[in-house]
Scaffold this active site. Structure first.
Site, mmCIF file in Angstrom:
data_model
loop_
_atom_site.group_PDB
_atom_site.id
_atom_site.type_symbol
_atom_site.label_atom_id
_atom_site.label_comp_id
_atom_site.label_asym_id
_atom_site.label_seq_id
_atom_site.Cartn_x
_atom_site.Cartn_y
_atom_site.Cartn_z
ATOM 1 N N TYR A 67 0.860 -1.174 0.000
ATOM 2 C CA TYR A 67 0.000 0.000 0.000
ATOM 3 C C TYR A 67 0.903 1.233 0.000
ATOM 4 O O TYR A 67 1.278 1.785 1.043
ATOM 5 C CB TYR A 67 -0.888 0.039 1.254
ATOM 6 C CG TYR A 67 -1.975 -1.011 1.318
ATOM 7 C CD1 TYR A 67 -2.259 -1.840 0.240
ATOM 8 C CD2 TYR A 67 -2.734 -1.156 2.473
ATOM 9 C CE1 TYR A 67 -3.256 -2.794 0.313
ATOM 10 C CE2 TYR A 67 -3.748 -2.108 2.552
ATOM 11 C CZ TYR A 67 -4.002 -2.923 1.476
ATOM 12 O OH TYR A 67 -5.003 -3.866 1.569
ATOM 13 N N GLY A 222 -15.862 -2.002 -5.049
ATOM 14 C CA GLY A 222 -14.542 -1.805 -5.627
ATOM 15 C C GLY A 222 -14.265 -2.884 -6.643
ATOM 16 O O GLY A 222 -15.006 -3.866 -6.762
ATOM 17 N N PRO A 226 -18.936 -2.627 -8.066
ATOM 18 C CA PRO A 226 -19.307 -1.381 -7.379
ATOM 19 C C PRO A 226 -20.662 -1.519 -6.698
ATOM 20 O O PRO A 226 -21.462 -2.405 -7.017
ATOM 21 C CB PRO A 226 -19.370 -0.365 -8.519
ATOM 22 C CG PRO A 226 -19.717 -1.188 -9.725
ATOM 23 C CD PRO A 226 -19.020 -2.505 -9.525
#
Length: 291
Positions: A67, A222, A226
């Site tokens: 990340y 995501g 969605p």
């Protein structure tokens, strides 16, 4: 829906039998960037979000070494914002994916690379032992289709050495979950799941039976799944709540082993997400959302 409730309003869960966490936690994926390929976000804002999350009762933070965007990295933001860590703060991380030249975590670590990734996470987070480490399987593909035993055995060995407290698996199917459990105790499963994407309902039920935490990634939609915000908004209107708050409340209502980890790089969105811990959906709401 805005309240002065904290994350504790969503109840708690005893992770691994010895780590009590509030079921509404925080995912760090969106601190460095909104998407893996998007621009880097302001690190000062990211640290402010982390500090406010803890103030609001969040004591379960989910992160990963991949990340990051440029010089903005979730591990380093967590360490700078929150270290020295509170005694009740649980930090979970994931190992397995490797970033390609485009910044997308499309590669996969081999068994002999996993120790280095765990040791790197320890160093970057400033910890002597990691609370929870997931073996994240595969890239952005659906779970299943490959053995995970050899890699999970490496993490099990690091647990025996005392570098890891608890083990988890991510993006797995039932067969891979069983393969891991035959090697070492599995404390948590992290798979793609939300109110409108419940393909892993059977795996969730198995986790509930075993007392294993189920920690959905993309809890607010995501990837290729969605959220249908209009449908959620109809329920939200009855509670003066946003569609995202309804989606989080649905997760917390779906199972007592569910731990929600919505992520954001915005203080306003953080406050909104945490407030969802106090939203109680009715039977009518739940039936409408799952119809």
């Amino acid at each position: 829906m805005t309240t002065n409730l904290t994350a504790a309003a969503g109840g708690d869960f005893l992770l691994g039998g010895d780590l009590r966490v509030n079921r509404l936690g925080f995912g760090a994926m969106r601190l460095p960037t909104g998407t893996f390929a998007g621009p880097a976000r302001d690190p000062e804002t990211g640290m402010a979000v982390l500090r406010r999350a803890v103030e609001l009762g969040v004591n379960h933070i989910d992160t990963a070494g991949f990340y990051e965007r440029g010089d903005v990295r979730a591990h380093e933001l967590i360490r700078e914002a929150l270290s020295p860590y509170a005694d009740d703060l649980v930090i979970a991380t994931k190992v397995g994916p490797l970033r390609g030249p485009d910044g997308i975590p499309s590669g996969e670590a081999t068994p002999d690379q996993l120790r280095g990734l765990v040791e790197e996470d320890l160093r970057r987070l400033g910890l002597d032992r990691l609370d929870l480490v997931y073996l994240r399987v595969g890239g952005l593909t659906p779970p299943g289709g490959e053995p995970i035993g050899e890699r999970f055995e490496v993490l099990a060995g690091l647990r025996e050495e005392g570098l890891i407290r608890h083990l988890g698996v991510s993006n797995v199917d039932a067969a891979q979950f069983a393969e891991a459990r035959a090697i070492a105790p599995v404390t948590a499963v992290q798979n793609h799941f939300h109110v409108q994407h419940g393909a892993d309902g059977g795996l969730l039920a198995q986790c509930a039976e075993l007392g294993v935490a189920f920690v959905p990634y993309f809890p607010l939609g995501g990837g290729d799944r969605p959220l249908d915000r209009d449908r959620l908004a109809k329920v939200g209107a009855r509670h003066q709540a946003t569609p995202e708050q309804v989606a989080l409340a649905w997760l917390l209502a779906a199972s007592p082993v569910m731990l929600a980890i919505p992520g954001t790089g915005s203080l306003d969105h953080l406050e909104e997400n945490v407030a969802a811990a106090g939203l109680r959906l009715t039977e009518e709401d739940l039936a409408e959302l799952t119809a």
